[in-house]
Design an enzyme around this catalytic site. Structure first.
Site, mmCIF file in Angstrom:
data_model
loop_
_atom_site.group_PDB
_atom_site.id
_atom_site.type_symbol
_atom_site.label_atom_id
_atom_site.label_comp_id
_atom_site.label_asym_id
_atom_site.label_seq_id
_atom_site.Cartn_x
_atom_site.Cartn_y
_atom_site.Cartn_z
ATOM 1 C CG ASP A 464 -12.576 11.856 84.153
ATOM 2 O OD1 ASP A 464 -12.358 11.698 82.940
ATOM 3 O OD2 ASP A 464 -11.933 12.645 84.865
ATOM 4 N N GLY A 465 -12.321 8.495 83.270
ATOM 5 C CA GLY A 465 -11.418 7.365 83.528
ATOM 6 C C GLY A 465 -11.363 6.330 82.412
ATOM 7 N NE ARG A 468 -7.695 8.670 84.639
ATOM 8 C CZ ARG A 468 -8.408 9.168 85.653
ATOM 9 N NH1 ARG A 468 -8.037 8.931 86.884
ATOM 10 N NH2 ARG A 468 -9.481 9.887 85.424
ATOM 11 C CG HIS A 481 -13.299 6.748 74.733
ATOM 12 N ND1 HIS A 481 -13.410 7.411 75.929
ATOM 13 C CD2 HIS A 481 -12.238 7.307 74.087
ATOM 14 C CE1 HIS A 481 -12.456 8.337 76.015
ATOM 15 N NE2 HIS A 481 -11.727 8.282 74.902
ATOM 16 C CG ASN A 515 -13.611 15.666 76.036
ATOM 17 O OD1 ASN A 515 -14.670 15.223 76.457
ATOM 18 N ND2 ASN A 515 -12.536 15.757 76.827
ATOM 19 C CG PHE A 516 -14.254 19.551 69.915
ATOM 20 C CD1 PHE A 516 -14.523 18.707 68.850
ATOM 21 C CD2 PHE A 516 -15.317 20.121 70.589
ATOM 22 C CE1 PHE A 516 -15.828 18.427 68.459
ATOM 23 C CE2 PHE A 516 -16.625 19.855 70.209
ATOM 24 C CZ PHE A 516 -16.879 19.009 69.149
ATOM 25 N NE ARG A 518 -9.805 13.874 76.045
ATOM 26 C CZ ARG A 518 -10.332 13.009 76.868
ATOM 27 N NH1 ARG A 518 -10.731 11.839 76.430
ATOM 28 N NH2 ARG A 518 -10.471 13.287 78.155
ATOM 29 C CB SER A 646 -14.721 19.791 84.554
ATOM 30 O OG SER A 646 -13.750 19.025 85.194
ATOM 31 C CD GLU A 657 -25.478 17.950 99.088
ATOM 32 O OE1 GLU A 657 -24.476 17.429 99.613
ATOM 33 O OE2 GLU A 657 -25.932 19.063 99.430
HETATM 34 C C1 LIG Z 1 -24.518 5.724 74.756
HETATM 35 C C2 LIG Z 1 -23.634 6.899 74.591
HETATM 36 C C3 LIG Z 1 -24.278 8.198 74.297
HETATM 37 C C4 LIG Z 1 -22.273 6.752 74.721
HETATM 38 C C5 LIG Z 1 -21.291 7.797 74.903
HETATM 39 C C6 LIG Z 1 -19.837 7.376 74.702
HETATM 40 C C7 LIG Z 1 -18.969 7.725 75.893
HETATM 41 C C8 LIG Z 1 -18.990 6.859 77.087
HETATM 42 C C9 LIG Z 1 -18.161 8.773 75.885
HETATM 43 C C10 LIG Z 1 -17.307 9.165 77.018
HETATM 44 C C11 LIG Z 1 -16.081 9.821 76.523
HETATM 45 C C12 LIG Z 1 -15.208 10.499 77.540
HETATM 46 C C13 LIG Z 1 -14.548 11.709 77.060
HETATM 47 C C14 LIG Z 1 -14.983 9.996 78.779
HETATM 48 C C15 LIG Z 1 -14.057 10.577 79.785
HETATM 49 O O1 LIG Z 1 -12.976 9.708 80.043
HETATM 50 P P1 LIG Z 1 -11.493 10.216 79.713
HETATM 51 O O2 LIG Z 1 -11.268 10.010 78.252
HETATM 52 O O3 LIG Z 1 -11.357 11.634 80.175
HETATM 53 O O4 LIG Z 1 -10.594 9.230 80.534
HETATM 54 P P2 LIG Z 1 -9.328 9.630 81.452
HETATM 55 O O5 LIG Z 1 -9.890 10.374 82.634
HETATM 56 O O6 LIG Z 1 -8.768 8.294 81.828
HETATM 57 O O7 LIG Z 1 -8.408 10.451 80.608
#
Ligand SMILES: CC(C)=CCC/C(C)=C/CC/C(C)=C/COP(=O)(O)OP(=O)(O)O
Length: 689
Positions: A464-465, A468, A481, A515-516, A518, A646, A657
């Site tokens: 997560d993050g 941000r 991302h 996430n869909f 968004r 979540s 844990e």
């Molecule tokens: C190699 C491979 C399979 C790669 C996958 C790509 C990848 C890292 C996807 C993560 C996307 C995601 C929704 C992250 C959550 O952060 P957030 O968008 O919720 O950030 P926030 O907490 O700052 O809002």
């Protein structure tokens, strides 16, 4: 026009005022360099030499800056140049990004077919592209028209039909390249689509280079650069309404094509054959670069052991230092520098100039030139000695002149500023790198003292993050991302280094069903990223060296068929691996998983009459973990500061844990990962007993 018999005097007389100034300046340049070096040594000498001598070099350096300002004034007054404000655009960034672009262009199978049949990617092609950009960006409107015409001429003969034998060698190959098969019989050539693709990749790679290997460009400059390159397509005849004029539109096009044309084995083979004359470290980074994943792989492989890491930091610091100076050096300067460093390039360069100027009714004495290969000035004189100079020759000559005149000048101007910035960056990087290393060493020492069987067997990570992280840096969300995806691949390396034989299963949550909801553009971006990253796993060395089986869990019915195809390809390629097990959750929701598992249990029991007999154990057999026979998750780690799961692995996380990190996912460090393992092993896990 330039005088027939060239001596430095006659050439000087034929130059514009600006050139004259540069010519003169170039002569005093070596002295300035010598004084500058002396200045660098002043702290060592200052006790033993008089102050006025010690400070003379810095005064001279200031004087050189003043000269540069005057020179720039001349440049602005020169109405032959329509694009003076683009001058700063060309430099080492163009050099490297053009290389990236050439590789990226091959991703389009029709470009690959054309290159396969009509040429190859070589240093010469790279130089030719850079030279074209150089003339186009610096040149007057007339010059631009000339090189665009030349471009059209060079590609006129490149056309044909994609043959079956080019895509498929045998049936096994056919199965692997199934996506390419409908291209058999397709026509390639200098078509509008391919013109747009080639120019879009060129602009995109330039922006990408700055974004990830240097200082990101502002939105304005990104758009400016893109539209400038798209104007080339327009001049070639592509209607304006077909052109992606903003960076955003162009990025969209790139990602669409990358997702549409996955990297096939044939393409990798072709890339492996690229003729590169640049130092191995650089070619290692760029040769097989599918941009998003491989560069990362290289950095991971550098980081084994303390000495290895120290070297790596040193290399990165040196690179960043060079990066500061490099964009200030003109492309011609780079070419000159390269010809000094790599004598073979002189021949290549000479030949490149010949090719550019060549016309069918005026065959060039190439042998005469290649015999002289290495003697750069002979090429120049040959141009001058010809009775008739075409306009293009004149341009080439002008560029060659600039090679001599611009490179040293450009280096001096930014010398001092770059040194100050470079010192700062090297120091701050070295300091933060040293702290990160110290943290890691400490965590590793703790891990080494822990019995391996107290480590978790299955770890789940909620990343997560990303958003941000991008927002605080003023970047677009998708960059967060992309960084997140890199981090994930980095963690793969950490996992292989610290599993201690116990941590065999990892599950990462990359995209939730929620996430869909968004914004569409973010969802589309994430889907393209997933397609590109998952496709990249086929070539990921960790996966194949360490025999990691990859399985994607989640509701595939919500994903595009093209993505599902990629997922199946990766799963199929790793199905027999049994050393480690990596699950990637895409379109995953905890409640969804339970509903799916219960339905699957009911289906397996054939009749709802058995409903009353369903037990937790039975349902457990039908969760994503259960179906594969994977153990329940022992620890769930979440980054980004929130203290909840979540619903991640909701059914299978009953005894898991929980570990929360306040760091945003792209900032997560190897020491944090190791610390989480150590932390787990210290917990008192009673499983309800
Ligand atoms: C190699 C491979 C399979 C790669 C996958 C790509 C990848 C890292 C996807 C993560 C996307 C995601 C929704 C992250 C959550 O952060 P957030 O968008 O919720 O950030 P926030 O907490 O700052 O809002």
């Amino acid at each position: 026009m330039v005088a027939k018999h060239c001596t430095s005097r006659t050439l000087e007389a034929s130059l514009t005022m600006e050139f004259k100034f540069r010519w003169w300046f170039a002569r005093i340049y070596p002295h300035i360099i010598a004084l500058s070096l002396l200045h660098a040594a002043v702290p060592l000498l200052s006790n033993s030499i008089p102050a006025w001598i010690a400070y003379l070099p810095s005064r001279l350096a200031l004087f050189s800056l003043l000269l540069r300002a005057i020179s720039f004034g001349f440049y602005l007054l020169d109405n032959d140049s329509t694009a003076s404000h683009h001058r700063r655009n060309i430099g080492i960034a163009t050099f490297f990004s053009t290389y990236i672009a050439l590789v990226l262009q091959l991703r389009h199978p029709l470009v690959a077919a054309g290159v396969r049949r009509h040429g190859r990617i070589s240093m010469r092609r790279l130089l030719r592209t850079i030279l074209f950009l150089d003339v186009y960006i610096y040149g007057s409107q007339k010059d631009q028209e000339k090189v665009v015409e030349w471009l059209r001429g060079v590609h006129r003969r490149v056309e044909g039909t994609v043959l079956r034998s080019e895509l498929v060698k045998d049936d096994q190959d056919a199965a692997a390249n199934a996506g390419d098969l409908d291209l058999i019989g397709a026509k390639y050539g200098f078509t509008e689509d391919l013109q747009i693709w080639v120019l879009a990749t060129t602009a995109y790679s330039y922006v990408w280079y700055h974004q990830y290997l240097g200082r990101p460009l502002s939105e304005h400059r990104r758009n400016e650069y893109c539209s400038m390159l798209m104007m080339i397509a327009h001049r070639l005849g592509v209607p304006a309404e077909r052109l992606p004029l903003s960076y955003e539109a162009m990025e969209e096009l790139i990602h669409q094509n990358i997702a549409r044309y996955p990297c096939t084995a044939g393409l990798s083979e072709m890339l492996a054959g690229i003729e590169v004359n640049i130092p191995p470290l650089i070619s290692m980074v760029f040769k097989h670069s599918f941009l998003f994943s491989q560069i990362h792989d290289v950095t991971v492989s550098q980081s084994s052991g303390f000495v290895g890491r120290a070297w790596f930091h040193l290399l990165v610091a040196a690179y960043q230092f060079i990066y500061d100076i490099a964009p200030m050096i003109s492309v011609s300067g780079i070419i000159l520098l390269m010809t000094f460093l790599e004598p073979k390039l002189q021949a290549t360069l000479d030949q490149t100039f010949c090719e550019i100027g060549a016309s069918p009714d005026d065959p060039r004495p190439i042998e005469a030139l290649t015999n002289e290969a290495g003697d750069y000035t002979k090429v120049l004189q040959w141009f001058l000695a010809r009775g008739r100079l075409s306009d293009l020759d004149y341009w080439v000559l002008k560029r060659v002149n600039r090679v001599d005149l611009e490179a040293p000048l450009a280096i001096t101007i930014q010398f001092w500023a770059a040194i100050i910035r470079g010192y700062y960056r090297v120091t701050s990087d070295a300091v933060s790198g040293a702290f990160a290393d110290a943290r890691l060493r400490l965590a590793e020492r703790r891990l080494a003292n822990i019995p391996a069987d107290t480590l978790p067997v299955h770890m789940g990570i909620v990343m997560d993050g990303n958003r941000r992280w991008a927002r605080v840096r003023g970047m677009e969300i998708i960059h967060g991302h992309v960084k997140g995806a890199w981090k994930l691949l980095e963690v793969l390396g950490w996992w292989m280094e610290h599993h201690r034989g116990n941590l065999k299963y990892m599950t990462f949550w990359t995209f939730s069903t929620d996430n869909f909801n968004r914004p569409e553009s973010e969802v589309n971006g994430l889907m393209r990223l997933l397609a590109s990253e998952l496709g990249g796993l086929l070539y990921n060395s960790y996966i194949h060296f360490f025999k990691i089986r990859v399985v994607v869990i989640g509701d595939r019915s919500r994903l595009a068929q093209s993505l599902v195809d990629i997922i199946e390809e990766v799963e199929c390629a790793t199905a027999k691996y049994d050393s480690f097990f990596w699950q990637i959750a895409v379109a995953y929701g905890g409640q969804d998983e339970i509903v799916t598992s219960v339905n699957a249990t009911l289906k397996a029991n054939h009749s709802s009459a058995t409903l009353a007999m369903l037990s937790a154990n039975e349902i457990s057999r039908y969760t994503y973990n259960g179906r594969l026979g994977y153990p329940r998750v022992n620890i769930i780690l979440r980054t980004g500061g929130d203290h909840r799961t979540s619903g991640f692995l909701l059914w299978d996380s009953q005894y898991a844990e929980l570990k929360f990190s306040s760091k945003l996912w792209p900032e997560f460090e190897e020491s944090d990962f190791v610390a989480a393992l150590v932390d787990y092993s210290k917990r008192d896990i009673r499983l309800g007993k």
